[in-house]
Design a protein around this motif. Structure first.
Motif, mmCIF file in Angstrom:
data_model
loop_
_atom_site.group_PDB
_atom_site.id
_atom_site.type_symbol
_atom_site.label_atom_id
_atom_site.label_comp_id
_atom_site.label_asym_id
_atom_site.label_seq_id
_atom_site.Cartn_x
_atom_site.Cartn_y
_atom_site.Cartn_z
ATOM 1 N N LEU A 1 8.682 4.102 -10.194
ATOM 2 C CA LEU A 1 8.467 2.740 -9.711
ATOM 3 C C LEU A 1 9.783 2.042 -9.397
ATOM 4 C CD1 LEU A 1 6.651 0.334 -9.046
ATOM 5 C CD2 LEU A 1 6.668 -0.236 -11.490
ATOM 6 N N ALA A 2 10.761 2.137 -10.281
ATOM 7 C CA ALA A 2 12.052 1.479 -10.047
ATOM 8 C C ALA A 2 12.704 2.006 -8.775
ATOM 9 C CB ALA A 2 12.973 1.672 -11.247
ATOM 10 N N THR A 3 12.612 3.303 -8.553
ATOM 11 C CA THR A 3 13.182 3.901 -7.341
ATOM 12 C C THR A 3 12.482 3.379 -6.098
ATOM 13 O OG1 THR A 3 13.782 5.882 -8.584
ATOM 14 C CG2 THR A 3 13.661 6.097 -6.184
ATOM 15 N N VAL A 4 11.167 3.275 -6.153
ATOM 16 C CA VAL A 4 10.390 2.761 -5.018
ATOM 17 C C VAL A 4 10.748 1.304 -4.745
ATOM 18 C CG1 VAL A 4 8.052 2.190 -4.230
ATOM 19 C CG2 VAL A 4 8.501 4.398 -5.324
ATOM 20 N N GLU B 1 0.836 -1.201 0.000
ATOM 21 C CA GLU B 1 0.000 0.000 0.000
ATOM 22 C C GLU B 1 0.872 1.253 0.000
ATOM 23 O OE1 GLU B 1 -2.599 -0.462 3.353
ATOM 24 O OE2 GLU B 1 -3.653 -2.151 2.439
ATOM 25 N N ALA B 2 1.937 1.239 0.781
ATOM 26 C CA ALA B 2 2.846 2.391 0.833
ATOM 27 C C ALA B 2 3.590 2.559 -0.486
ATOM 28 C CB ALA B 2 3.832 2.230 1.988
ATOM 29 N N TRP B 3 4.020 1.450 -1.099
ATOM 30 C CA TRP B 3 4.720 1.517 -2.385
ATOM 31 C C TRP B 3 3.795 2.076 -3.465
ATOM 32 C CZ3 TRP B 3 6.342 -4.180 -1.430
ATOM 33 C CH2 TRP B 3 7.385 -4.229 -0.489
ATOM 34 N N LEU B 4 2.562 1.599 -3.487
ATOM 35 C CA LEU B 4 1.596 2.089 -4.469
ATOM 36 C C LEU B 4 1.337 3.579 -4.258
ATOM 37 C CD1 LEU B 4 -0.449 1.698 -6.753
ATOM 38 C CD2 LEU B 4 -2.114 0.992 -5.003
ATOM 39 N N ALA B 5 1.149 3.990 -3.024
ATOM 40 C CA ALA B 5 0.899 5.403 -2.734
ATOM 41 C C ALA B 5 2.065 6.270 -3.206
ATOM 42 C CB ALA B 5 0.649 5.600 -1.243
ATOM 43 N N ALA B 6 3.285 5.800 -2.991
ATOM 44 C CA ALA B 6 4.458 6.566 -3.419
ATOM 45 C C ALA B 6 4.479 6.740 -4.932
ATOM 46 C CB ALA B 6 5.741 5.880 -2.942
ATOM 47 N N VAL B 7 4.173 5.672 -5.658
ATOM 48 C CA VAL B 7 4.168 5.756 -7.130
ATOM 49 C C VAL B 7 3.035 6.664 -7.605
ATOM 50 C CG1 VAL B 7 3.890 4.442 -9.268
ATOM 51 C CG2 VAL B 7 5.310 3.529 -7.423
ATOM 52 N N LEU B 8 1.874 6.525 -6.997
ATOM 53 C CA LEU B 8 0.747 7.377 -7.387
ATOM 54 C C LEU B 8 1.003 8.844 -7.062
ATOM 55 C CD1 LEU B 8 -2.290 5.130 -6.400
ATOM 56 C CD2 LEU B 8 -1.325 5.516 -8.681
ATOM 57 N N ASP B 9 1.872 9.087 -6.073
ATOM 58 C CA ASP B 9 2.258 10.468 -5.734
ATOM 59 C C ASP B 9 3.372 10.997 -6.630
ATOM 60 O OD1 ASP B 9 0.378 10.714 -3.745
ATOM 61 O OD2 ASP B 9 1.745 10.241 -2.102
#
Length: 103
Positions: free
Chosen positions: A28-31, A16-24
């Motif tokens: 993706l590769a960095t996350v 959930e946190a990874w998805l939120a970071a990408v959506l923000d």
């Protein structure tokens, strides 16, 4: 050396946190490769890869090469079992021919 990787339990809260970071707007590769990303999370569970001669950098490359499928999992279009078992297969294909991988 033969390596067997298993699909670990889904990292739901982290996902959930990874998805939120990408959506923000994060890449993706960095996350995925960040200190709290999927790469180190999997690396800590698949330490047998190091004993088989796979470096953390090489593993990171394998995971990032699979990021499209991982994105589909994060976005809810693939199950964790589907995405992770596919990654297990990708990693296995990149081991030397004398090594084997299965789950």
């Amino acid at each position: 050396m033969s390596v067997t990787l298993h699909v670990p339990d889904e990292p739901t809260a982290r996902a959930e946190a990874w998805l939120a970071a990408v959506l923000d707007g994060a890449d993706l590769a960095t996350v995925l490769a960040a200190d709290d990303g999927l790469v180190p999370w999997l690396w800590s569970r698949w330490r047998a890869l190091a004993a088989a001669g796979v470096s953390r950098d090489a593993f990171t490359g394998m995971v990032l090469d699979y990021r499209r499928e991982l994105w589909l999992w994060l976005a809810g279009e693939r199950t964790w079992a589907h995405a992770c078992s596919g990654l297990v297969g990708r990693v296995g294909r990149r081991l030397s021919p004398v090594d084997a991988i299965g789950g």
